[in-house]
Design a protein around this motif. Structure first.
Motif, short mmCIF file in Angstrom:
data_model
loop_
_atom_site.label_atom_id
_atom_site.label_comp_id
_atom_site.label_asym_id
_atom_site.label_seq_id
_atom_site.Cartn_x
_atom_site.Cartn_y
_atom_site.Cartn_z
N ARG A 76 0.90 -1.16 0.00
CA ARG A 76 0.00 0.00 0.00
C ARG A 76 0.93 1.21 0.00
N ASP A 77 0.90 1.99 -1.06
CA ASP A 77 1.86 3.07 -1.23
C ASP A 77 1.15 4.42 -1.19
N VAL A 78 1.53 5.27 -0.26
CA VAL A 78 0.92 6.59 -0.11
C VAL A 78 1.15 7.46 -1.35
N ALA A 79 2.19 7.19 -2.12
CA ALA A 79 2.46 7.97 -3.33
C ALA A 79 1.40 7.74 -4.41
N LEU A 80 0.60 6.69 -4.27
CA LEU A 80 -0.45 6.36 -5.25
C LEU A 80 -1.79 7.00 -4.91
N ILE A 81 -1.85 7.85 -3.88
CA ILE A 81 -3.14 8.45 -3.49
C ILE A 81 -3.61 9.47 -4.53
N GLU A 82 -4.86 9.82 -4.42
CA GLU A 82 -5.49 10.77 -5.34
C GLU A 82 -4.95 12.18 -5.18
N ARG A 83 -5.22 13.00 -6.17
CA ARG A 83 -4.87 14.42 -6.15
C ARG A 83 -5.51 15.07 -4.93
N ALA A 84 -4.75 15.91 -4.25
CA ALA A 84 -5.28 16.67 -3.12
C ALA A 84 -6.08 17.85 -3.66
N TYR A 85 -7.31 17.98 -3.20
CA TYR A 85 -8.16 19.10 -3.61
C TYR A 85 -8.32 20.14 -2.51
N GLY A 86 -7.60 19.97 -1.42
CA GLY A 86 -7.59 20.97 -0.37
C GLY A 86 -8.95 21.22 0.24
N GLU A 87 -9.30 22.50 0.37
CA GLU A 87 -10.52 22.89 1.07
C GLU A 87 -11.81 22.55 0.33
N VAL A 88 -11.72 22.12 -0.92
CA VAL A 88 -12.96 21.81 -1.64
C VAL A 88 -13.36 20.34 -1.53
N GLU A 89 -12.54 19.54 -0.85
CA GLU A 89 -12.91 18.13 -0.70
C GLU A 89 -14.24 18.05 0.05
N GLY A 90 -15.14 17.26 -0.47
CA GLY A 90 -16.48 17.12 0.09
C GLY A 90 -17.51 17.98 -0.62
N LEU A 91 -17.05 18.91 -1.43
CA LEU A 91 -17.95 19.78 -2.19
C LEU A 91 -18.10 19.27 -3.62
N THR A 92 -19.17 19.65 -4.28
CA THR A 92 -19.28 19.41 -5.72
C THR A 92 -18.44 20.48 -6.42
#
Length: 181
Positions: A76-92
């Protein structure tokens, strides 16, 4: 070497078009079914190893695939995680644009994601040195990797869809499943 980049199955946030990014949102029942469908498709071929992102939606998708293929998830590699969207995560996207415009606080740039995606896939492939590798990760991550190695604009894969590449670290070419925009 052949790699299959597999997008995780559906989550409730996928269903409601919310930006997930690095938020650890679990698969829903549809997503678990999609992961099993992906596993069935992959089981028609020979695979030597499976790795995944550390986020649970990718990790559980990888576990379902691994069980069907009769092999463990090696890493399980943390480098394979999704793009960080910062403060908009959870929003449309509409909510994010309404609140912040087009500059989203804390968002990882697409160029930085492309560099990270290529480096991560290259490192995982080099570390495991197998001929046929399944990498379970995230939609924008996969698109960024495909865009970077081809120099073309591709679409984000659907949940549990796989995109195939052949080659070696530093020299990947698409072989199956990639769709241009």
């Amino acid at each position: 070497m052949q790699i299959a980049l597999v997008r995780h199955g559906q989550t409730d946030w996928n269903k409601t078009l919310r930006m997930q990014g690095t938020s650890d949102i679990p698969l829903n029942e549809t997503g678990r079914g999609q992961a099993l469908e992906a596993a069935v498709l992959l089981s028609d071929e020979h695979w030597d190893a499976i790795v995944s992102s550390t986020l649970s939606r990718a990790a559980v998708t990888a576990d379902i695939i691994a069980e069907r293929l009769g092999m463990p998830v090696l890493e399980r590699d943390v480098a394979l995680i999704e793009r960080a969207y910062g403060e908009v995560e959870g929003l449309t996207k509409a909510q994010a644009t309404e609140r912040f415009g087009t500059e989203w606080p804390g968002e990882e740039s697409y160029e930085a994601l492309q560099e990270r995606a290529v480096a991560a896939v290259d490192a995982v492939a080099a570390r495991h040195g197998v001929e046929h590798l399944v990498i379970v990760t995230h939609g924008t991550f996969i698109r960024a990797f495909a865009d970077a190695v081809t120099g073309l604009e591709t679409r984000t894969p659907r949940n549990a869809e796989s995109i195939r590449f052949e080659g070696e670290p530093g020299a990947w070419v698409p072989s199956e499943g990639m769709v241009l925009v």
